[in-house]
Design a protein around this motif. Sequence first.
Motif, PDB file in Angstrom:
ATOM      1  N   ILE A 171       0.809  -1.220   0.000  1.00 50.68           N
ATOM      2  CA  ILE A 171       0.000   0.000   0.000  1.00 50.68           C
ATOM      3  C   ILE A 171       0.844   1.272   0.000  1.00 50.68           C
ATOM      4  CG2 ILE A 171      -2.004  -1.063   1.129  1.00 50.68           C
ATOM      5  CD1 ILE A 171      -1.119   0.666   3.602  1.00 50.68           C
ATOM      6  N   ASN A 172       2.147   1.122   0.241  1.00 45.29           N
ATOM      7  CA  ASN A 172       2.999   2.315   0.282  1.00 45.29           C
ATOM      8  C   ASN A 172       4.420   1.937  -0.122  1.00 45.29           C
ATOM      9  OD1 ASN A 172       4.001   4.855   0.752  1.00 45.29           O
ATOM     10  ND2 ASN A 172       3.866   4.740   2.982  1.00 45.29           N
ATOM     11  N   GLN A 173       4.539   1.497  -1.353  1.00 47.93           N
ATOM     12  CA  GLN A 173       5.824   0.993  -1.837  1.00 47.93           C
ATOM     13  C   GLN A 173       6.918   2.060  -1.759  1.00 47.93           C
ATOM     14  OE1 GLN A 173       5.477  -1.271  -5.482  1.00 47.93           O
ATOM     15  NE2 GLN A 173       7.560  -0.796  -6.047  1.00 47.93           N
ATOM     16  N   GLY A 174       6.520   3.285  -2.017  1.00 48.08           N
ATOM     17  CA  GLY A 174       7.491   4.378  -2.035  1.00 48.08           C
ATOM     18  C   GLY A 174       8.186   4.595  -0.709  1.00 48.08           C
ATOM     19  N   ALA A 175       7.556   4.180   0.382  1.00 50.21           N
ATOM     20  CA  ALA A 175       8.164   4.377   1.701  1.00 50.21           C
ATOM     21  C   ALA A 175       9.361   3.456   1.908  1.00 50.21           C
ATOM     22  CB  ALA A 175       7.128   4.117   2.790  1.00 50.21           C
ATOM     23  N   PHE A 176       9.377   2.329   1.192  1.00 46.24           N
ATOM     24  CA  PHE A 176      10.448   1.361   1.388  1.00 46.24           C
ATOM     25  C   PHE A 176      11.363   1.268   0.158  1.00 46.24           C
ATOM     26  CE2 PHE A 176       6.812   0.158   3.937  1.00 46.24           C
ATOM     27  CZ  PHE A 176       7.385   0.026   5.190  1.00 46.24           C
ATOM     28  N   THR A 177      10.754   1.132  -1.002  1.00 50.31           N
ATOM     29  CA  THR A 177      11.543   1.022  -2.238  1.00 50.31           C
ATOM     30  C   THR A 177      11.004   2.029  -3.262  1.00 50.31           C
ATOM     31  OG1 THR A 177      10.075  -0.757  -2.954  1.00 50.31           O
ATOM     32  CG2 THR A 177      12.135  -1.424  -1.926  1.00 50.31           C
ATOM     33  N   PRO A 178      11.375   3.302  -3.106  1.00 46.11           N
ATOM     34  CA  PRO A 178      10.830   4.337  -4.002  1.00 46.11           C
ATOM     35  C   PRO A 178      11.206   4.135  -5.469  1.00 46.11           C
ATOM     36  CG  PRO A 178      12.548   5.240  -2.579  1.00 46.11           C
ATOM     37  CD  PRO A 178      12.282   3.855  -2.091  1.00 46.11           C
ATOM     38  N   VAL A 179      12.311   3.456  -5.712  1.00 47.25           N
ATOM     39  CA  VAL A 179      12.680   3.119  -7.091  1.00 47.25           C
ATOM     40  C   VAL A 179      12.793   1.602  -7.159  1.00 47.25           C
ATOM     41  CG1 VAL A 179      14.446   3.303  -8.870  1.00 47.25           C
ATOM     42  CG2 VAL A 179      13.909   5.279  -7.452  1.00 47.25           C
ATOM     43  N   SER A 180      11.892   0.987  -7.914  1.00 44.60           N
ATOM     44  CA  SER A 180      11.863  -0.473  -7.946  1.00 44.60           C
ATOM     45  C   SER A 180      11.340  -0.942  -9.301  1.00 44.60           C
ATOM     46  CB  SER A 180      10.932  -0.976  -6.837  1.00 44.60           C
ATOM     47  OG  SER A 180      10.656  -2.349  -6.995  1.00 44.60           O
ATOM     48  N   ARG A 181      11.819  -2.117  -9.709  1.00 41.80           N
ATOM     49  CA  ARG A 181      11.293  -2.690 -10.956  1.00 41.80           C
ATOM     50  C   ARG A 181       9.880  -3.243 -10.751  1.00 41.80           C
ATOM     51  NH1 ARG A 181      15.545  -3.468 -14.746  1.00 41.80           N
ATOM     52  NH2 ARG A 181      17.604  -3.633 -13.812  1.00 41.80           N
ATOM     53  N   MET A 182       9.469  -3.374  -9.499  1.00 39.79           N
ATOM     54  CA  MET A 182       8.108  -3.866  -9.226  1.00 39.79           C
ATOM     55  C   MET A 182       7.109  -2.740  -9.455  1.00 39.79           C
ATOM     56  SD  MET A 182       6.679  -5.867  -5.880  1.00 39.79           S
ATOM     57  CE  MET A 182       5.584  -4.851  -4.883  1.00 39.79           C
ATOM     58  N   PRO A 183       6.063  -3.002 -10.236  1.00 39.87           N
ATOM     59  CA  PRO A 183       5.057  -1.943 -10.441  1.00 39.87           C
ATOM     60  C   PRO A 183       4.391  -1.546  -9.126  1.00 39.87           C
ATOM     61  CG  PRO A 183       4.681  -3.808 -11.921  1.00 39.87           C
ATOM     62  CD  PRO A 183       5.703  -4.244 -10.923  1.00 39.87           C
ATOM     63  N   ILE A 184       3.868  -0.331  -9.096  1.00 32.00           N
ATOM     64  CA  ILE A 184       3.173   0.150  -7.898  1.00 32.00           C
ATOM     65  C   ILE A 184       1.747  -0.403  -7.895  1.00 32.00           C
ATOM     66  CG2 ILE A 184       2.280   2.228  -6.754  1.00 32.00           C
ATOM     67  CD1 ILE A 184       4.754   3.686  -7.990  1.00 32.00           C
ATOM     68  N   TYR A 185       1.371  -1.048  -6.798  1.00 29.63           N
ATOM     69  CA  TYR A 185       0.036  -1.652  -6.714  1.00 29.63           C
ATOM     70  C   TYR A 185      -0.943  -0.809  -5.892  1.00 29.63           C
ATOM     71  CZ  TYR A 185       1.895  -5.659  -9.080  1.00 29.63           C
ATOM     72  OH  TYR A 185       2.455  -6.463 -10.030  1.00 29.63           O
ATOM     73  N   GLU A 186      -0.389   0.168  -5.201  1.00 33.78           N
ATOM     74  CA  GLU A 186      -1.239   1.060  -4.401  1.00 33.78           C
ATOM     75  C   GLU A 186      -2.256   1.727  -5.324  1.00 33.78           C
ATOM     76  OE1 GLU A 186       1.044   4.216  -2.843  1.00 33.78           O
ATOM     77  OE2 GLU A 186      -0.678   5.226  -1.935  1.00 33.78           O
ATOM     78  N   GLY A 187      -3.503   1.651  -4.949  1.00 34.31           N
ATOM     79  CA  GLY A 187      -4.542   2.285  -5.751  1.00 34.31           C
ATOM     80  C   GLY A 187      -5.115   1.400  -6.839  1.00 34.31           C
TER      81      GLY A 187
END
Lengths: 120, 226
Positions: B192-208
Amino acid sequence: MRIKFFVQVFLLGPLVFFAVPALSSFGATPRDNYAFYCVQCHGAEGRGDGPNATESQPVDPRNHRSAYEMKKLTDEEIIDVIRNGGAATSKSTLMPAFRRTLSDKEIEGLKGYLRELCKC
Amino acid sequence: MSKYIRLVLLSVFILTVVFSFLLSSAARAVESAGSKTFISRGCGSCHRTARPAGPVTRSSELAKKGPDLWYAGSKFREGFLASWLVNPTPIRPLAYNSLEEKNPADHPRLDVKTAASVASYLMDLKAADLMSSVEIRPGVNVRGRILFIKKFACYGCHLVNVRGNKAGGLSGPSLEGTVRRLNPQWIYSLLINQGAFTPVSRMPIYEGLAREAEIKALASYVAGLK
């Protein structure tokens, strides 16, 4: 004149300083975005042979170099599947949705890059 | 109350205070030893133990040689790191930040005592963004499984164990044995908050991309994988 120059340097200098790091994150080219996200499945050359194309997967990733395969998709379908993923667009469920990761402009850029790869 | 009972109660109280002090001192000493080992072994050349002060970029993140550990105490389950550092079997099929090179499986091994002290130090590194008040019970659930396979395509990048066989992609860390490795609340927090841990990642953002109940079901499913 010289005073005006120094005022511009002191006022605009910090703006440039702060803008550069932001650009390096958000100013990625379609090629950069492809190399960062898409190659995981579609491969460095776009031939559908990335490290995630394992034998255990039910389908192979699409070969973006294949004009035969890529001509089956309209520009709108390519954009739709990148934005919303395979499950929402009757394509492979292995394709994730990128609408929260990439901007509409970046997705449009990727579509153009795919058309370059397939030359179609 | 007799004088004798008062004396016994006072003795018990003094002993409790002294014992607690000794225990906390010992714990601090172990933590301190773990921190020193982390530094002396050069672990910091691959792992960050402090949140980056400024913005991170793709080039800065791709230059990293190992995963961040500044939120290790939020990410890992108690006991996992101490045992993994003794026998560090690869978690990622591929070398860190590589899409071509196989994981060389060359992470340094530590003896049991040293591993325990380093693990103790790392488990004290907590992230403020952990959703610790949300209850996520690890376990296989149909909703989570469907989300994992169909909606989010997680196995496209992550290996899982399907009836004793490995299946899935190789670019992400394996999700085999997450039930012993990952804190369920951290999995939820990451989703729910990927940016808080890995702001740059090859994993797409799933939040939202999903409702909160769906994310909880998915986190529960991932947290229960064997």
